[in-house]
Write a protein that holds these residues in place. Structure first.
Motif, mmCIF file in Angstrom:
data_model
loop_
_atom_site.group_PDB
_atom_site.id
_atom_site.type_symbol
_atom_site.label_atom_id
_atom_site.label_comp_id
_atom_site.label_asym_id
_atom_site.label_seq_id
_atom_site.Cartn_x
_atom_site.Cartn_y
_atom_site.Cartn_z
ATOM 1 N N ALA A 178 0.816 -1.218 0.000
ATOM 2 C CA ALA A 178 0.000 0.000 0.000
ATOM 3 C C ALA A 178 0.850 1.269 0.000
ATOM 4 O O ALA A 178 0.342 2.358 -0.251
ATOM 5 C CB ALA A 178 -0.933 0.008 1.207
ATOM 6 N N ALA A 179 2.155 1.117 0.275
ATOM 7 C CA ALA A 179 3.046 2.274 0.335
ATOM 8 C C ALA A 179 3.787 2.510 -0.968
ATOM 9 O O ALA A 179 4.571 3.454 -1.071
ATOM 10 C CB ALA A 179 4.052 2.100 1.470
ATOM 11 N N ILE A 180 3.555 1.660 -1.976
ATOM 12 C CA ILE A 180 4.304 1.719 -3.231
ATOM 13 C C ILE A 180 3.495 2.428 -4.318
ATOM 14 O O ILE A 180 2.328 2.100 -4.555
ATOM 15 C CB ILE A 180 4.681 0.303 -3.702
ATOM 16 N N TYR A 181 4.126 3.403 -4.946
ATOM 17 C CA TYR A 181 3.505 4.111 -6.076
ATOM 18 C C TYR A 181 4.471 4.088 -7.255
ATOM 19 O O TYR A 181 5.627 4.487 -7.136
ATOM 20 C CB TYR A 181 3.192 5.565 -5.708
ATOM 21 N N THR A 182 3.993 3.606 -8.384
ATOM 22 C CA THR A 182 4.764 3.632 -9.624
ATOM 23 C C THR A 182 4.065 4.578 -10.596
ATOM 24 O O THR A 182 2.921 4.987 -10.357
ATOM 25 C CB THR A 182 4.855 2.223 -10.249
ATOM 26 N N PRO A 183 4.727 4.934 -11.692
ATOM 27 C CA PRO A 183 4.075 5.828 -12.662
ATOM 28 C C PRO A 183 2.742 5.298 -13.183
ATOM 29 O O PRO A 183 1.929 6.067 -13.692
ATOM 30 C CB PRO A 183 5.116 5.928 -13.780
ATOM 31 N N GLN A 184 2.497 4.002 -13.043
ATOM 32 C CA GLN A 184 1.220 3.436 -13.479
ATOM 33 C C GLN A 184 0.123 3.615 -12.422
ATOM 34 O O GLN A 184 -1.059 3.403 -12.707
ATOM 35 C CB GLN A 184 1.381 1.943 -13.779
ATOM 36 N N SER A 185 0.513 4.022 -11.202
ATOM 37 C CA SER A 185 -0.465 4.224 -10.130
ATOM 38 C C SER A 185 -1.229 5.527 -10.367
ATOM 39 O O SER A 185 -0.635 6.538 -10.745
ATOM 40 C CB SER A 185 0.227 4.281 -8.767
ATOM 41 N N SER A 186 -2.537 5.508 -10.124
ATOM 42 C CA SER A 186 -3.351 6.705 -10.363
ATOM 43 C C SER A 186 -2.957 7.873 -9.467
ATOM 44 O O SER A 186 -3.147 9.028 -9.839
ATOM 45 C CB SER A 186 -4.830 6.371 -10.153
ATOM 46 N N SER A 187 -2.408 7.583 -8.294
ATOM 47 C CA SER A 187 -2.035 8.649 -7.349
ATOM 48 C C SER A 187 -0.565 9.042 -7.426
ATOM 49 O O SER A 187 -0.103 9.875 -6.635
ATOM 50 C CB SER A 187 -2.362 8.213 -5.915
ATOM 51 N N TYR A 188 0.177 8.446 -8.354
ATOM 52 C CA TYR A 188 1.623 8.689 -8.426
ATOM 53 C C TYR A 188 1.946 10.179 -8.526
ATOM 54 O O TYR A 188 2.754 10.707 -7.749
ATOM 55 C CB TYR A 188 2.210 7.942 -9.618
ATOM 56 N N SER A 189 1.331 10.883 -9.465
ATOM 57 C CA SER A 189 1.667 12.294 -9.687
ATOM 58 C C SER A 189 1.323 13.144 -8.473
ATOM 59 O O SER A 189 2.103 14.023 -8.081
ATOM 60 C CB SER A 189 0.939 12.825 -10.926
ATOM 61 N N SER A 190 0.169 12.900 -7.873
ATOM 62 C CA SER A 190 -0.219 13.720 -6.711
ATOM 63 C C SER A 190 0.702 13.461 -5.531
ATOM 64 O O SER A 190 1.046 14.397 -4.789
ATOM 65 C CB SER A 190 -1.676 13.441 -6.331
ATOM 66 N N VAL A 191 1.127 12.209 -5.337
ATOM 67 C CA VAL A 191 2.062 11.901 -4.246
ATOM 68 C C VAL A 191 3.406 12.571 -4.498
ATOM 69 O O VAL A 191 3.999 13.166 -3.591
ATOM 70 C CB VAL A 191 2.230 10.376 -4.091
#
Length: 539
Positions: free
Chosen positions: A49-62
């Protein structure tokens, strides 16, 4: 159009194939890294749940939520291939062990106020370990201490202290949204430094994760490493999870003021008197001098404005008595003085209306976001009046950069320069911060404003420290030098390291070489390892 020769065709195809192969290799390495993170996750604290990749919808906001310098939020800005928003120490340990195994560059971000974006930008493939979820502040008024996780902001620290006591505070910065991690590990200072020293002077313990993934405290890490992470830049040595800080006593009533004078209002003489008294005033009194260019009372002309901004740990009557005796040219009056609690003085210094509810300190988003450039200097002798007049002329010509003069003296002149890595102590009258802010986007605007800042900095050369020309680590400035690819060698690191740390630099290198010989923890201005270890594989 000419016809490609066979050799050119082969060369072009080779380049394309190499590019495809490199991209595939990189993708495989990143996939392997991600898999390693998941395999090292604890059931009790899953890392997914702590991992964000460029494919994640929240990546840019994070990613963008903690970018505090819009200069590094352009479409052309290099982006991390992964963001890990750690919420447990095991997430940090997994990140360190997996990244070290593959020699992947890790950037550690707390509040995002790194002036050169080094906590979230790199020229080589990298990921960001973002600490913002690790932000507990546990205040122990009985022992006058607090454990503060490094993802907390200064505003959160001040608020939590004020919740428990109206006679305690902490000597740190005046911007509430600055992250604890970078601020304290780079020394940190604020308007109580003349009374209590820099922030790192008031650290008494720490929780730290080293290059082997071990969670250490002051006792288990040893005094040498504990010395290094209080002002030497924690990101060069490991990941600091939390600091234990010593709270300081403040009066129930403090006094602030901001008085402005232009050149037409005798600013030159007032600034000259400030130069000769600011570092010699009682240590409870801090008066910052801010210089900028404004419209003159004479139509169509520009002038320099000198703003004197103060915190006095006492009441207004005592302050007026001191000012009338020691700094009479300012002409401070009772009506200029604002008596309030220490925590509300934080609002005053942050340009927040003083009557605002203090829970505004829990807001982690700055009031405004701009593109910016900062530089720093130290002054050891008062600038002659003729020199001041030349500075006014140059500022009016350039118009854009501002300068803040932050006075020393008091405890800053008493604490040895070797107590912690921060060396800028006795012998300095004040520190200069050069400030340029702009709202335009793009490289042309950035080059224009950065160029103006460099011109003012160059003009100040005769008036500031030399051999070396000193600089403050937390006012990160890549103009001082950088490593070639984010993995500095000793010769590169010494160029900027001597200016940030003076005689403490080589001690930092010795400690770095011992605790992180493979130079895993690195950035474009980190502490390098000793020369004979630069090509050494980790044992």
């Amino acid at each position: 159009m000419g016809i490609l020769r066979p050799v050119a065709v082969v060369t072009t195809l080779s380049t394309i194939l190499l590019s495809i192969l490199w991209r595939a290799t990189l993708d495989l390495a990143q996939e392997t890294f991600l898999q390693c993170l998941l395999e090292n996750s604890l059931r009790s604290h899953p890392i997914s749940a702590a991992i964000y990749t460029p494919q994640s919808s929240s990546y840019s906001s994070v990613l963008e939520s903690y970018i505090r310098n819009l200069r590094f939020n352009e479409t052309s800005t290099p982006k991390p291939f992964l963001i890990l928003t750690a919420s447990h120490e095991s997430h940090i340990q997994a990140a360190v062990l997996c990244a070290k195994k593959q020699d992947i560059q890790m950037k550690v971000r707390s509040g995002g106020h790194d002036y050169e974006g080094l906590s979230y930008v790199s020229t080589v493939p990298f990921f960001v370990l973002d600490m913002f979820n690790l932000r507990s502040v546990d205040v122990d008024i009985g022992n006058e201490t607090a454990w503060v996780q490094t993802g907390a902001t200064l505003g959160e620290v001040y608020y939590r202290i004020a919740e428990r006591s109206n006679i305690h505070g902490f000597p740190a910065g005046v911007c509430p949204t600055v992250g604890v991690g970078g601020h304290l590990s780079g020394a940190g200072y604020g308007n109580m430094m003349r009374k209590y020293g820099v922030s790192a002077d008031n650290i008494i313990d720490a929780q730290f994760i080293d290059a082997n993934g071990r969670l250490l405290d002051r006792k288990s890490m040893g005094e040498e490493l504990f010395w290094a992470i209080r002002g030497g830049g924690g990101a060069s040595f490991g990941v600091i999870l939390a600091y234990k800080i010593k709270l300081v006593r403040v009066p129930q009533k403090v006094t602030s003021f901001q008085v402005e004078r232009t050149l037409e209002e005798n600013a030159t003489d007032i600034v000259d008197q400030w130069q000769h008294v600011a570092d010699k005033l009682p240590e409870e009194l801090f008066i910052r001098l801010a210089l900028d260019v404004v419209n003159s009372s004479r139509s169509g002309e520009k002038t320099v404005r000198a703003s004197f901004i103060s915190l006095f740990l006492g009441d207004s009557e005592t302050l007026l008595s001191i000012m009338n005796e020691r700094f009479p040219k300012l002409g401070l009056s009772k009506s200029d003085c604002i008596e309030t609690s220490w925590v509300r003085s934080v609002l005053f210094w942050a340009d927040i209306p003083i009557e605002t509810k203090i829970d505004v300190l829990l807001d982690r988003t700055p009031q405004t976001l701009v593109s910016l450039k900062r530089k720093s200097d130290y002054v050891k002798e008062p600038i002659p009046k003729a020199g001041l007049e030349g500075i006014w002329k140059r500022m009016i010509e350039l118009q854009v950069p501002k300068m803040f003069f932050n006075p020393y003296g008091g405890k800053m002149a008493e604490i040895p320069s070797t107590k912690i890595p921060f060396p800028h102590r006795a012998g300095n009258l004040w520190k200069i911060q050069y400030l340029a802010n702009w709202n335009e986007s793009g490289i042309e605007a950035a080059n224009h404003h950065i160029g103006l800042t460099r011109k003012l900095y160059d003009y100040m050369t005769p008036f500031v420290s030399r051999n070396p020309r000193e600089a403050y680590l937390n006012y990160r400035d890549v103009d001082l030098g950088t490593s070639y690819n984010g993995k500095p060698v000793y010769s590169e690191g010494r160029v900027y390291g001597i200016r940030y740390f003076k005689g403490n630099f080589d001690r930092l290198v010795q400690i770095k070489s011992k605790v992180d010989p493979s130079n895993f923890f690195r950035n474009e201005q980190s502490i390098p390892v000793l020369p004979y270890q630069e090509n050494r594989d980790d044992q």
